[in-house]
Motif scaffolding. Structure first.
Motif, short mmCIF file in Angstrom:
data_model
loop_
_atom_site.label_atom_id
_atom_site.label_comp_id
_atom_site.label_asym_id
_atom_site.label_seq_id
_atom_site.Cartn_x
_atom_site.Cartn_y
_atom_site.Cartn_z
N CYS A 348 0.85 -1.04 -0.01
CA CYS A 348 0.09 0.16 -0.02
C CYS A 348 0.84 1.31 0.07
O CYS A 348 1.94 1.31 1.04
CB CYS A 348 -0.92 0.14 1.17
N SER A 349 0.62 2.18 -0.98
CA SER A 349 1.40 3.43 -0.85
C SER A 349 1.10 4.32 -0.07
O SER A 349 1.78 5.38 0.28
CB SER A 349 1.23 4.07 -2.54
N ASN A 350 -0.01 4.01 0.77
CA ASN A 350 -0.36 4.91 1.78
C ASN A 350 0.03 4.68 3.13
O ASN A 350 0.51 5.62 3.87
CB ASN A 350 -2.03 4.93 2.12
N CYS A 351 -0.01 3.41 3.44
CA CYS A 351 0.56 2.94 4.89
C CYS A 351 1.44 1.85 4.92
O CYS A 351 2.41 1.52 5.95
CB CYS A 351 -0.78 2.46 5.76
N GLY A 352 1.88 1.28 3.50
CA GLY A 352 2.99 0.51 3.42
C GLY A 352 2.60 -1.06 3.84
O GLY A 352 3.60 -2.07 3.70
N VAL A 353 1.43 -1.37 4.08
CA VAL A 353 1.12 -2.76 4.36
C VAL A 353 0.94 -3.53 3.12
O VAL A 353 0.40 -2.98 1.96
CB VAL A 353 -0.27 -2.86 5.18
N LYS A 354 1.43 -4.62 3.33
CA LYS A 354 1.28 -5.70 1.99
C LYS A 354 -0.13 -6.17 1.86
O LYS A 354 -0.75 -6.64 2.57
CB LYS A 354 2.46 -6.87 2.18
N VAL A 355 -0.55 -5.83 0.76
CA VAL A 355 -1.83 -6.27 0.18
C VAL A 355 -1.72 -7.42 -0.85
O VAL A 355 -1.64 -6.78 -2.11
CB VAL A 355 -3.05 -5.26 0.04
N PRO A 356 -1.85 -8.48 -0.93
CA PRO A 356 -1.65 -9.53 -1.81
C PRO A 356 -2.76 -9.32 -2.75
O PRO A 356 -3.96 -9.11 -2.48
CB PRO A 356 -1.74 -10.89 -1.16
N LYS A 357 -2.29 -9.45 -4.15
CA LYS A 357 -3.29 -9.23 -5.06
C LYS A 357 -2.92 -10.25 -6.20
O LYS A 357 -1.73 -10.41 -6.79
CB LYS A 357 -3.29 -7.81 -5.80
N LYS A 358 -3.87 -10.82 -6.92
CA LYS A 358 -3.60 -11.62 -8.22
C LYS A 358 -3.47 -10.77 -9.58
O LYS A 358 -4.01 -9.34 -9.40
CB LYS A 358 -4.60 -12.52 -8.42
N LEU A 359 -2.94 -11.04 -10.54
CA LEU A 359 -3.09 -10.12 -11.75
C LEU A 359 -4.13 -9.81 -12.28
O LEU A 359 -4.35 -8.54 -12.79
CB LEU A 359 -2.15 -11.00 -12.67
N LYS A 360 -5.26 -10.42 -12.08
CA LYS A 360 -6.49 -9.84 -12.62
C LYS A 360 -7.19 -8.90 -11.73
O LYS A 360 -8.17 -8.27 -11.86
CB LYS A 360 -7.56 -11.19 -12.49
N ASP A 361 -6.71 -8.58 -10.49
CA ASP A 361 -7.26 -7.70 -9.64
C ASP A 361 -6.76 -6.29 -10.06
O ASP A 361 -5.36 -6.22 -9.66
CB ASP A 361 -6.81 -8.16 -8.20
N ARG A 362 -7.41 -5.22 -10.32
CA ARG A 362 -6.97 -4.18 -11.05
C ARG A 362 -7.23 -3.10 -10.01
O ARG A 362 -6.61 -1.92 -10.33
CB ARG A 362 -7.73 -3.85 -12.15
N ILE A 363 -7.77 -3.26 -8.85
CA ILE A 363 -8.06 -2.13 -7.99
C ILE A 363 -7.30 -2.70 -6.43
O ILE A 363 -7.46 -3.79 -6.27
CB ILE A 363 -9.61 -1.90 -7.52
N GLU A 373 -7.21 2.78 -4.73
CA GLU A 373 -6.51 3.35 -5.78
C GLU A 373 -6.43 2.21 -6.84
O GLU A 373 -6.56 1.08 -6.65
CB GLU A 373 -5.53 3.77 -5.38
N ASP A 374 -6.29 2.62 -8.27
CA ASP A 374 -6.02 1.85 -9.03
C ASP A 374 -4.73 1.21 -8.92
O ASP A 374 -3.74 1.69 -8.27
CB ASP A 374 -5.85 2.68 -10.62
N ARG A 375 -4.70 -0.05 -9.32
CA ARG A 375 -3.24 -0.86 -9.09
C ARG A 375 -2.26 -0.41 -9.48
O ARG A 375 -1.24 -0.09 -8.80
CB ARG A 375 -3.61 -2.44 -9.33
N ASP A 376 -2.12 -0.04 -10.67
CA ASP A 376 -0.98 0.72 -11.15
C ASP A 376 -0.49 2.09 -10.76
O ASP A 376 0.72 2.25 -10.80
CB ASP A 376 -1.28 0.63 -12.87
N VAL A 377 -1.63 2.89 -10.50
CA VAL A 377 -1.26 4.18 -9.89
C VAL A 377 -0.68 3.94 -8.50
O VAL A 377 0.58 4.70 -8.34
CB VAL A 377 -2.40 4.91 -9.82
N ASN A 378 -1.10 2.94 -7.61
CA ASN A 378 -0.59 2.47 -6.54
C ASN A 378 0.93 2.24 -6.60
O ASN A 378 1.85 2.71 -5.83
CB ASN A 378 -1.45 1.46 -5.78
N ALA A 379 1.06 1.31 -7.57
CA ALA A 379 2.51 0.82 -7.76
C ALA A 379 3.48 2.10 -8.30
O ALA A 379 4.47 2.17 -7.92
CB ALA A 379 2.28 0.02 -8.90
#
Length: 399
Positions: A348-363, A373-379
């Motif tokens: 998470c770009s806001n708090c730093g906690v790891k939030v596991p996501k699969k490739l299909k998860d775009r949010i 936030e959008d997955r790519d914007v967060n990255a």
């Protein structure tokens, strides 16, 4: 600092014939010198690490290297007088190419990574030759003077920046004609903007849905030049495969196919340059992922990744950043920072906690702080945070 400027040549018929003659002679010499290296390699290498009491070894041949092979060039011109038309330093550069190819095969590059066994050049496979040095003022208007070759006309579409000297010139045959690449050098060292004085940074996340997504939420659409040209390329390829080998129709089809592929490559490169310029015009630091593109190109997404041309774009971006202000402010330079992409999409770009996501998860939706936030914007924001060394709030990243 060194840079390369490429110009298209307008050669006369006689000059084109002479260029092809030089290329063919250099090809034969390249193959001869490479064969000399392989002969020594095959005759002198041995897997046995000890010698019996009585052995009958032949007189071993000296290992041919760059200097020993360069010494053979005067004798070459005596035995084959037609090589006298080729400028001496161009021939020496041919020896240098053989030396470099063989060293990379045996010892590897500066990182120790070895290349494959160098191959012999077939007809039309030797496509360039280099003049390692030129005269004091080789360009006059749109005329370039090459040692021993003479004056050639070129499309001088952009001037050489002040303070730069032309070091080398490489003549290259491409599918749509002949080009000259001038290597220029300026001894001035650009002054790169320090991280402390950066005022307007941006993070970018490379993708296949969009070419890149910025940390401010904006994106650059992906053009997919190769995929759009596939239908036309397939038709031309069919003509090539169905035509008789050695026929004029096949030669014409091969030339047409080469031009079609070159058009795809040129339009992609033009897109990369314009995208890099847009980024560097608006931001003084660009953070991006340090991607293993060769590894990614071995996956199922290889075609899309190679069509996007991430490697070429990031190379253009980093090179252009140093000299973005040429020629008005030659010492000015911007910064590009490559960061480790590990977990940039998960954290998470806001708090730093790891939030596991699969490739299909775009949010990206953080259960800890509630940030969505959008997955790519967060990255992209995570990439920017890693580059500047501290957290950049989402509102600041978007401003």
């Amino acid at each position: 600092m060194r840079a390369a400027y490429q110009y298209r040549l307008r050669l006369t018929k006689s000059q084109e014939t002479e260029v092809e003659r030089w290329l063919d002679m250099l090809r034969h010499q390249y193959n001869y010198l490479l064969a000399d290296r392989f002969n020594w390699y095959e005759q002198n290498r041995c897997s046995i690490n000890s010698c019996p009491l009585v052995c009958h070894l032949p007189n071993l041949k000296d290992n041919p290297d760059y200097f020993s092979q360069k010494k053979t060039l005067p004798q070459l011109k005596k035995d084959r007088p037609w090589y006298g038309v080729v400028q001496s330093q161009v021939l020496q550069d041919c020896v240098k190419r053989v030396d470099l190819a063989f060293k990379r095969f045996l010892k590897g590059d500066s990182n120790g990574k070895k290349s494959g066994r160098p191959g012999f050049k077939g007809k039309k496979r030797y496509k360039s030759f280099t003049f390692p040095s030129l005269g004091k003022n080789p360009i006059s208007g749109n005329i370039l003077t090459l040692p021993k070759f003479g004056k050639v006309k070129m499309i001088y579409h952009r001037p050489i920046p002040e303070g730069f000297k032309i070091k080398t010139a490489t003549i290259t045959r491409k599918a749509d004609g002949y080009y000259v690449t001038l290597s220029i050098q300026d001894d001035t060292v650009p002054e790169i903007i320090s991280a402390d004085s950066v005022k307007n940074p941006i993070g970018i996340d490379m993708g296949l849905k969009s070419f890149l997504i910025k940390s401010d939420g904006s994106e650059v659409p992906i053009p997919q030049y190769y995929r759009k040209a596939q239908k036309r390329l397939r038709k031309i390829q069919k003509v090539v495969s169905r035509s008789k080998k050695g026929s004029n129709n096949r030669k014409s089809a091969i030339n047409k196919l080469g031009k079609a592929h070159k058009k795809v490559a040129d339009t992609r490169k033009d897109f990369h340059f314009k995208t890099a310029k847009e980024l560097l015009d608006n931001y003084d630091l660009v953070a991006h992922e340090k991607l293993n593109i060769k590894g990614l190109a071995k996956t199922k997404m290889a075609k899309s990744i190679l069509d996007a041309g991430w490697g070429q774009f990031l190379s253009i971006l980093s090179n252009k950043a140093v000299r973005v202000a040429w020629p008005t402010a030659i010492n000015a330079g911007l910064q590009t920072v490559a960061v480790n992409p590990r977990n940039t999409s998960q954290n998470c770009s806001n708090c730093g906690v790891k939030v596991p996501k699969k490739l299909k998860d775009r949010i990206h939706s953080c259960p800890s702080c509630g940030y969505t936030e959008d997955r790519d914007v967060n990255a992209a924001i995570n990439i920017l945070n890693l580059a500047v060394g501290h957290s950049v709030s989402s509102s600041a990243a978007r401003s």
